[in-house]
Design a protein around this motif. Sequence first.
Motif, PDB file in Angstrom:
ATOM      1  N   ILE A 113      33.992  47.129  29.144  1.00  0.00           N
ATOM      2  CA  ILE A 113      34.793  47.598  30.279  1.00  0.00           C
ATOM      3  C   ILE A 113      35.324  48.981  29.930  1.00  0.00           C
ATOM      4  CG2 ILE A 113      36.837  47.201  31.692  1.00  0.00           C
ATOM      5  CD1 ILE A 113      36.523  44.233  31.187  1.00  0.00           C
TER       6      ILE A 113
ATOM      7  N   LEU B  68      37.511  52.409  30.864  1.00  0.00           N
ATOM      8  CA  LEU B  68      38.662  52.875  31.622  1.00  0.00           C
ATOM      9  C   LEU B  68      38.734  54.397  31.538  1.00  0.00           C
ATOM     10  CD1 LEU B  68      41.279  50.354  30.189  1.00  0.00           C
ATOM     11  CD2 LEU B  68      40.157  50.207  32.402  1.00  0.00           C
TER      12      LEU B  68
ATOM     13  N   ALA C 264      41.033  39.104  29.729  1.00  0.00           N
ATOM     14  CA  ALA C 264      40.714  40.211  30.630  1.00  0.00           C
ATOM     15  C   ALA C 264      39.644  39.780  31.612  1.00  0.00           C
ATOM     16  CB  ALA C 264      40.250  41.428  29.841  1.00  0.00           C
ATOM     17  N   SER C 265      39.802  40.203  32.855  1.00  0.00           N
ATOM     18  CA  SER C 265      38.796  39.962  33.897  1.00  0.00           C
ATOM     19  C   SER C 265      38.706  41.209  34.760  1.00  0.00           C
ATOM     20  CB  SER C 265      39.162  38.747  34.746  1.00  0.00           C
ATOM     21  OG  SER C 265      40.401  38.962  35.411  1.00  0.00           O
ATOM     22  N   ARG C 266      37.616  41.318  35.502  1.00  0.00           N
ATOM     23  CA  ARG C 266      37.424  42.503  36.324  1.00  0.00           C
ATOM     24  C   ARG C 266      36.672  42.154  37.585  1.00  0.00           C
ATOM     25  NH1 ARG C 266      33.184  46.758  34.256  1.00  0.00           N
ATOM     26  NH2 ARG C 266      33.326  47.184  36.478  1.00  0.00           N
ATOM     27  N   ASP C 267      36.865  43.025  38.596  1.00  0.00           N
ATOM     28  CA  ASP C 267      36.003  42.990  39.768  1.00  0.00           C
ATOM     29  C   ASP C 267      35.474  44.404  39.950  1.00  0.00           C
ATOM     30  OD1 ASP C 267      38.031  44.489  40.970  1.00  0.00           O
ATOM     31  OD2 ASP C 267      38.959  42.716  41.887  1.00  0.00           O
TER      32      ASP C 267
ATOM     33  N   HIS D  29      39.052  46.689  39.983  1.00  0.00           N
ATOM     34  CA  HIS D  29      40.240  46.538  39.144  1.00  0.00           C
ATOM     35  C   HIS D  29      39.956  45.776  37.851  1.00  0.00           C
ATOM     36  CE1 HIS D  29      41.947  46.997  43.281  1.00  0.00           C
ATOM     37  NE2 HIS D  29      42.734  47.834  42.637  1.00  0.00           N
ATOM     38  N   LEU D  30      40.747  46.094  36.857  1.00  0.00           N
ATOM     39  CA  LEU D  30      40.803  45.341  35.609  1.00  0.00           C
ATOM     40  C   LEU D  30      42.147  44.613  35.561  1.00  0.00           C
ATOM     41  CD1 LEU D  30      40.131  44.722  32.536  1.00  0.00           C
ATOM     42  CD2 LEU D  30      41.388  46.845  32.050  1.00  0.00           C
TER      43      LEU D  30
ATOM     44  N   LYS E 249      47.457  45.406  35.658  1.00  0.00           N
ATOM     45  CA  LYS E 249      46.338  45.636  36.578  1.00  0.00           C
ATOM     46  C   LYS E 249      46.081  47.136  36.668  1.00  0.00           C
ATOM     47  CE  LYS E 249      44.618  44.234  41.127  1.00  0.00           C
ATOM     48  NZ  LYS E 249      44.917  43.487  42.365  1.00  0.00           N
TER      49      LYS E 249
ATOM     50  N   ASN F  80      43.183  50.419  37.722  1.00  0.00           N
ATOM     51  CA  ASN F  80      42.093  50.812  38.604  1.00  0.00           C
ATOM     52  C   ASN F  80      40.844  51.122  37.780  1.00  0.00           C
ATOM     53  OD1 ASN F  80      40.528  51.897  40.676  1.00  0.00           O
ATOM     54  ND2 ASN F  80      42.320  52.753  41.699  1.00  0.00           N
ATOM     55  N   LEU F  81      39.702  50.642  38.233  1.00  0.00           N
ATOM     56  CA  LEU F  81      38.425  50.935  37.573  1.00  0.00           C
ATOM     57  C   LEU F  81      37.605  51.973  38.325  1.00  0.00           C
ATOM     58  CD1 LEU F  81      37.240  47.402  36.392  1.00  0.00           C
ATOM     59  CD2 LEU F  81      38.160  49.249  35.005  1.00  0.00           C
TER      60      LEU F  81
END
Length: 417
Positions: free
Chosen positions: A144, A146, A178-181, A184-185, A256, A258-259
């Motif tokens: 991931i 950033l 940790a999770s993401r869409d 967002h992270l 949270k 922003n990705l």
Amino acid sequence: MTIDSASADRDLQARLRAVLAERDQLERLLRERERDRKEFFATLAHEMRNPLAAMRSAIHVLRVADTDQATASVARGMLERQLTQLVRLIDDLADVAHVAQERLELERERVNLRVLLQRAIESNRAMLESRQQHLQLDLPSDPIWLYVDSRRIGQVFASIINNSSKFSDPGNDIKIHASRDLHHLVVTITDEGVGISEDLLPQVFDMFTRNGHYNRDSPIGLGVGMTLAKRLVELHGGRISVHSDGPGQGSSFVVKLNLLNVPRLRAVSPVADPIAANPGRANARVLIVDDNRDGAQGLALMLDIEGHEVQTAADGLEALKIAEEFQPHVVLLDIGMPGIDGYETARRLRARPWAQSALLCALTGWGQEDDKRRARTAGFDRHLVKPIDPEEISRIVAEVCQSPSGGSPRAWPGDEA
């Protein structure tokens, strides 16, 4: 008395009562602020005395340990841990002030989440091990990326982990998930600690709130870490929140971020290893300029042990005199000195032909962008904020040793980007 004059008198009395009420409220606020100020300084003294007491004990142990290397090693570990704690405390205080004055600027870069979290964990390693607490890291298998100020966001995660450890019993678990869409992270740090009552949850991110633990036998802290974490996350356009089911039920902090707009890696052609191609000299001539003689001597001893040729000066004029004959490859130059300051000393050094290829490093307690710009304009190549990591000094001098010319390109880190 006429009706009009009676009405005017009532209005005047009402305004007078309002003014008196406002005065009373202002006096209460001033008393509360004075109480908070006194409590803050008392707590600051408490928080600084603890690591200083441990450091004094460790220094005494080193003095009497003689040839007992095992005991000396334990004492050195104590010194390193307590110094790290003091540095974190001072950095947090400085950053809170900079955020409040809107002087804190972000230096964004592309960074891997796993690297950020590992740094945050490592900065708390000593505390986690001393309390025998277990940390579980649960990240997606894919990296991931950033686009953040890595030092600041690392500071956020380090503060939360530190808080979770401090308010958890020895042997407890701390979990990082940790999770993401697509956009967002979400990083969740959960502990099994003392928890937070419902009425205190809204205050966790307020300045000087100490998680509701005012008992002298409980961990105190200055109550700035979570405030700073919230503001740093918000500066990045993110959000931070906290949840607890109540006292004794642990806590969960959720960050949270922003990705979007994370830059892609640029393709870079492979190049030969410059160190292998240009092994350079084995040592360097280093001039250390600092009116704090203990600080200068400490750096000098370290670099001397590493095999470098070192001289020291206590002010700018002495530095200019020594440098003319010594012609150092590296100058470690304090900014705030009596007589001529570090900026003026750097400008005068740069005017000397031999100093065009020398590496000038500013040593200072000020680390904002304006300070860095002033250093750059004065002719410095690096800007190092005290207390400086000795390993960073070693790396910088080693780079000069590996340069075939003995000097350094006049470029600051990041200029090539």
